[in-house]
Motif scaffolding. Structure first.
Motif, mmCIF file in Angstrom:
data_model
loop_
_atom_site.group_PDB
_atom_site.id
_atom_site.type_symbol
_atom_site.label_atom_id
_atom_site.label_comp_id
_atom_site.label_asym_id
_atom_site.label_seq_id
_atom_site.Cartn_x
_atom_site.Cartn_y
_atom_site.Cartn_z
ATOM 1 N N ILE A 26 0.861 -1.172 0.000
ATOM 2 C CA ILE A 26 0.000 0.000 0.000
ATOM 3 C C ILE A 26 0.903 1.229 0.000
ATOM 4 C CG2 ILE A 26 -0.257 -0.042 2.528
ATOM 5 C CD1 ILE A 26 -3.095 1.211 2.060
ATOM 6 N N THR A 27 0.625 2.149 -0.901
ATOM 7 C CA THR A 27 1.350 3.414 -0.946
ATOM 8 C C THR A 27 0.548 4.434 -0.156
ATOM 9 O OG1 THR A 27 2.166 2.847 -3.157
ATOM 10 C CG2 THR A 27 2.372 5.159 -2.465
ATOM 11 N N ILE A 28 1.234 5.100 0.794
ATOM 12 C CA ILE A 28 0.581 6.062 1.680
ATOM 13 C C ILE A 28 1.319 7.387 1.625
ATOM 14 C CG2 ILE A 28 -0.094 6.564 4.070
ATOM 15 C CD1 ILE A 28 -0.022 3.535 4.613
ATOM 16 N N ASP A 29 0.589 8.471 1.518
ATOM 17 C CA ASP A 29 1.130 9.832 1.583
ATOM 18 C C ASP A 29 2.119 9.908 2.754
ATOM 19 O OD1 ASP A 29 1.405 12.540 2.554
ATOM 20 O OD2 ASP A 29 -0.466 13.102 1.586
ATOM 21 N N GLU A 30 3.324 10.383 2.472
ATOM 22 C CA GLU A 30 4.382 10.454 3.480
ATOM 23 C C GLU A 30 3.973 11.277 4.708
ATOM 24 O OE1 GLU A 30 9.167 11.435 3.749
ATOM 25 O OE2 GLU A 30 7.991 12.318 2.112
ATOM 26 N N ALA A 31 3.208 12.339 4.513
ATOM 27 C CA ALA A 31 2.770 13.164 5.642
ATOM 28 C C ALA A 31 1.854 12.369 6.581
ATOM 29 C CB ALA A 31 2.065 14.422 5.149
ATOM 30 N N LEU A 32 0.979 11.545 6.010
ATOM 31 C CA LEU A 32 0.110 10.701 6.834
ATOM 32 C C LEU A 32 0.925 9.644 7.581
ATOM 33 C CD1 LEU A 32 -2.929 10.142 4.442
ATOM 34 C CD2 LEU A 32 -2.855 11.585 6.485
ATOM 35 N N MET A 33 1.901 9.054 6.889
ATOM 36 C CA MET A 33 2.772 8.067 7.529
ATOM 37 C C MET A 33 3.476 8.684 8.735
ATOM 38 S SD MET A 33 4.574 6.247 4.240
ATOM 39 C CE MET A 33 5.857 5.488 5.246
ATOM 40 N N GLU A 34 4.058 9.842 8.510
ATOM 41 C CA GLU A 34 4.806 10.524 9.564
ATOM 42 C C GLU A 34 3.900 10.850 10.761
ATOM 43 O OE1 GLU A 34 6.757 14.619 9.030
ATOM 44 O OE2 GLU A 34 8.187 13.163 8.197
ATOM 45 N N ALA A 35 2.730 11.392 10.475
ATOM 46 C CA ALA A 35 1.800 11.772 11.544
ATOM 47 C C ALA A 35 1.341 10.556 12.349
ATOM 48 C CB ALA A 35 0.590 12.491 10.951
ATOM 49 N N ALA A 36 1.225 9.409 11.680
ATOM 50 C CA ALA A 36 0.752 8.192 12.333
ATOM 51 C C ALA A 36 1.879 7.339 12.914
ATOM 52 C CB ALA A 36 -0.068 7.352 11.348
ATOM 53 N N ASN A 37 3.122 7.797 12.746
ATOM 54 C CA ASN A 37 4.266 7.041 13.264
ATOM 55 C C ASN A 37 4.387 5.669 12.589
ATOM 56 O OD1 ASN A 37 6.547 6.733 14.904
ATOM 57 N ND2 ASN A 37 5.369 5.721 16.508
ATOM 58 N N ILE A 38 4.165 5.653 11.267
ATOM 59 C CA ILE A 38 4.307 4.440 10.458
ATOM 60 C C ILE A 38 5.487 4.659 9.519
ATOM 61 C CG2 ILE A 38 3.231 3.046 8.632
ATOM 62 C CD1 ILE A 38 0.510 3.673 9.922
ATOM 63 N N ILE A 39 6.339 3.648 9.366
ATOM 64 C CA ILE A 39 7.512 3.787 8.508
ATOM 65 C C ILE A 39 7.402 2.898 7.266
ATOM 66 C CG2 ILE A 39 9.027 4.463 10.413
ATOM 67 C CD1 ILE A 39 10.189 1.592 10.344
ATOM 68 N N GLU A 40 8.223 3.236 6.274
ATOM 69 C CA GLU A 40 8.252 2.459 5.036
ATOM 70 C C GLU A 40 8.615 1.006 5.347
ATOM 71 O OE1 GLU A 40 9.241 3.411 0.495
ATOM 72 O OE2 GLU A 40 10.796 4.001 1.904
ATOM 73 N N ASN A 41 7.950 0.094 4.675
ATOM 74 C CA ASN A 41 8.119 -1.357 4.806
ATOM 75 C C ASN A 41 7.475 -1.947 6.060
ATOM 76 O OD1 ASN A 41 9.629 -1.683 2.363
ATOM 77 N ND2 ASN A 41 11.358 -0.763 3.441
ATOM 78 N N GLU A 42 6.838 -1.123 6.878
ATOM 79 C CA GLU A 42 6.168 -1.627 8.071
ATOM 80 C C GLU A 42 4.932 -2.441 7.663
ATOM 81 O OE1 GLU A 42 4.253 0.027 12.264
ATOM 82 O OE2 GLU A 42 5.428 1.380 11.012
ATOM 83 N N LYS A 43 4.694 -3.517 8.385
ATOM 84 C CA LYS A 43 3.512 -4.344 8.155
ATOM 85 C C LYS A 43 2.284 -3.609 8.697
ATOM 86 C CE LYS A 43 1.593 -8.826 9.446
ATOM 87 N NZ LYS A 43 1.886 -10.072 10.200
ATOM 88 N N VAL A 44 1.221 -3.578 7.894
ATOM 89 C CA VAL A 44 -0.025 -2.945 8.303
ATOM 90 C C VAL A 44 -1.204 -3.847 7.964
ATOM 91 C CG1 VAL A 44 0.769 -0.532 8.173
ATOM 92 C CG2 VAL A 44 -0.202 -1.631 6.139
ATOM 93 N N GLN A 45 -2.281 -3.618 8.687
ATOM 94 C CA GLN A 45 -3.551 -4.268 8.389
ATOM 95 C C GLN A 45 -4.453 -3.213 7.760
ATOM 96 O OE1 GLN A 45 -6.126 -5.377 11.718
ATOM 97 N NE2 GLN A 45 -6.556 -7.297 10.659
ATOM 98 N N ILE A 46 -5.143 -3.583 6.697
ATOM 99 C CA ILE A 46 -6.075 -2.705 6.009
ATOM 100 C C ILE A 46 -7.475 -3.247 6.248
ATOM 101 C CG2 ILE A 46 -6.734 -1.688 3.790
ATOM 102 C CD1 ILE A 46 -3.772 -1.132 4.696
ATOM 103 N N VAL A 47 -8.368 -2.384 6.712
ATOM 104 C CA VAL A 47 -9.756 -2.764 6.963
ATOM 105 C C VAL A 47 -10.629 -1.890 6.071
ATOM 106 C CG1 VAL A 47 -11.556 -2.977 8.705
ATOM 107 C CG2 VAL A 47 -9.167 -3.294 9.354
ATOM 108 N N ASN A 48 -11.365 -2.514 5.160
ATOM 109 C CA ASN A 48 -12.200 -1.779 4.210
ATOM 110 C C ASN A 48 -13.594 -1.609 4.795
ATOM 111 O OD1 ASN A 48 -13.917 -1.027 2.038
ATOM 112 N ND2 ASN A 48 -12.476 -1.912 0.570
ATOM 113 N N ILE A 49 -13.974 -0.375 5.076
ATOM 114 C CA ILE A 49 -15.283 -0.091 5.664
ATOM 115 C C ILE A 49 -16.412 -0.379 4.669
ATOM 116 C CG2 ILE A 49 -16.751 1.785 6.559
ATOM 117 C CD1 ILE A 49 -14.168 2.928 7.820
#
Length: 115
Positions: A26-49
């Motif tokens: 998943i590609t995420i806006d760098e500003a959102l990553m930074e604000a959420a304390n998420i780094i490149e290559n980090e494992k994430v879970q995606i939940v589709n509402i």
């Protein structure tokens, strides 16, 4: 004892792009990553509402302040452009440390921008 708990969450962003013919992630806006304390290559879970799909993948840094949220590879079949998702990361911590830990949660606006 180690337990898993919420580390970071980007709550309710819209999918802006889906690229099926890509290696995956998943590609995420760098500003959102930074604000959420998420780094490149980090494992994430995606939940589709919109459709209830849940998946795990890793993060690729997107263009800063672009609002970009792009599902790549097979994950692109799990959502459509415009779907609203939640992006979650977890951390393993000692039980006592976990009791004191405060996760980082970001609530972007409807254009995937920081408020």
């Amino acid at each position: 004892m180690q337990i898993q708990l919420l580390k970071s969450k980007i709550h309710r962003v819209k999918i802006t792009q889906a690229e099926l013919h890509y290696v995956g992630s998943i590609t995420i806006d760098e500003a959102l990553m930074e604000a959420a304390n998420i780094i490149e290559n980090e494992k994430v879970q995606i939940v589709n509402i919109n459709n209830g799909e849940r998946l795990e993948t890793y993060v690729i840094k997107g263009e800063r302040d672009s609002g970009q949220i792009c599902l790549n590879g097979p994950a692109a079949r799990k959502a459509q452009v415009g779907d609203v998702i939640i992006i979650i990361s977890y951390a393993s911590m000692d039980f006592e440390e976990a009791k004191k830990y405060k996760p980082t949660i970001v609530f972007p606006d409807d254009q995937n921008k920081l408020i």
